[in-house]
Design a protein around this motif. Structure first.
Motif, mmCIF file in Angstrom:
data_model
loop_
_atom_site.group_PDB
_atom_site.id
_atom_site.type_symbol
_atom_site.label_atom_id
_atom_site.label_comp_id
_atom_site.label_asym_id
_atom_site.label_seq_id
_atom_site.Cartn_x
_atom_site.Cartn_y
_atom_site.Cartn_z
ATOM 1 N N CYS A 139 0.812 -1.219 0.000
ATOM 2 C CA CYS A 139 0.000 0.000 0.000
ATOM 3 C C CYS A 139 0.845 1.268 0.000
ATOM 4 O O CYS A 139 1.998 1.252 0.402
ATOM 5 N N GLY A 140 0.202 2.339 -0.398
ATOM 6 C CA GLY A 140 0.784 3.638 -0.151
ATOM 7 C C GLY A 140 0.548 4.002 1.313
ATOM 8 O O GLY A 140 -0.434 3.567 1.924
ATOM 9 N N ASN A 167 -1.995 5.087 -2.933
ATOM 10 C CA ASN A 167 -1.017 4.726 -3.970
ATOM 11 C C ASN A 167 -1.298 5.416 -5.295
ATOM 12 O O ASN A 167 -0.448 5.352 -6.193
ATOM 13 N N TRP A 168 -2.437 6.071 -5.416
ATOM 14 C CA TRP A 168 -2.806 6.735 -6.670
ATOM 15 C C TRP A 168 -2.936 8.234 -6.505
ATOM 16 O O TRP A 168 -3.466 8.927 -7.363
ATOM 17 N N TRP A 169 -2.437 8.734 -5.386
ATOM 18 C CA TRP A 169 -2.534 10.163 -5.127
ATOM 19 C C TRP A 169 -1.641 10.950 -6.055
ATOM 20 O O TRP A 169 -0.474 10.635 -6.251
ATOM 21 N N THR A 206 8.203 8.888 -3.453
ATOM 22 C CA THR A 206 7.518 9.797 -2.530
ATOM 23 C C THR A 206 7.071 11.066 -3.244
ATOM 24 O O THR A 206 7.667 11.465 -4.260
ATOM 25 N N VAL A 212 3.035 11.317 0.634
ATOM 26 C CA VAL A 212 2.803 9.882 0.480
ATOM 27 C C VAL A 212 4.094 9.180 0.106
ATOM 28 O O VAL A 212 4.878 9.689 -0.700
ATOM 29 N N ARG A 213 4.309 8.031 0.708
ATOM 30 C CA ARG A 213 5.331 7.094 0.263
ATOM 31 C C ARG A 213 4.566 5.983 -0.449
ATOM 32 O O ARG A 213 3.771 5.260 0.158
ATOM 33 N N TYR A 214 4.777 5.852 -1.753
ATOM 34 C CA TYR A 214 4.077 4.852 -2.530
ATOM 35 C C TYR A 214 4.685 3.473 -2.288
ATOM 36 O O TYR A 214 5.820 3.360 -1.804
ATOM 37 N N SER A 215 3.962 2.432 -2.642
ATOM 38 C CA SER A 215 4.427 1.065 -2.375
ATOM 39 C C SER A 215 5.702 0.734 -3.157
ATOM 40 O O SER A 215 6.424 -0.189 -2.773
#
Length: 130
Positions: free
Chosen positions: A32-33, A105-107, A60, A53-56
């Motif tokens: 996940c993010g 994760n889609w931000w 970042t 956000v730190r993406y999976s």
């Protein structure tokens, strides 16, 4: 539901630094993010702002107002997400929430819109004063 525990807030003067931490199950970081929201004084949590956000995949992103000042990172050995906040401003005063999964994760911060998460910490308060 995945337990997310956030901590590390406090009171600092303008220009100071704080480091927030958030622990979660290790597999969440790969699936996940994970991100940090903040709820400014007088606003509801639903009106909060997604800050970073730190993406999976490990990449970042940040909103413009914190770029160059905040750093989001993962400590893999401790299943911990950090938000290092430097050069703090009065307008950074807020309750900060760690969150995971959902649409993080889609931000796309360039859209100017926030997205929702599924798992939330209880929040940690950050106060910046002059």
């Amino acid at each position: 539901q995945v337990e997310v525990v956030d901590c590390g807030g406090g009171s600092v003067q303008v220009g100071g630094s704080l480091k927030l931490s958030c622990t979660a199950a290790g597999y969440i970081f790969e699936k996940c993010g994970m991100g940090w929201y903040r709820q400014a004084p007088g606003k509801k949590r639903e009106e909060g702002e997604l800050v970073s956000v730190r993406y999976s995949d490990g990449t970042t992103k940040y909103i413009d107002s914190v770029k160059g000042r905040f750093i989001i990172s993962q400590d893999k050995t401790k299943n911990t997400l950090h938000l290092q906040m430097n050069s703090l401003k009065i307008e950074d005063t807020a309750v900060y929430y760690c969150a995971a999964c959902g649409a993080l994760n889609w931000w796309n911060p360039d859209s100017g819109e926030s997205v929702d998460a599924v798992n939330w910490g209880h929040g940690t308060e950050v106060t910046v004063s002059s």
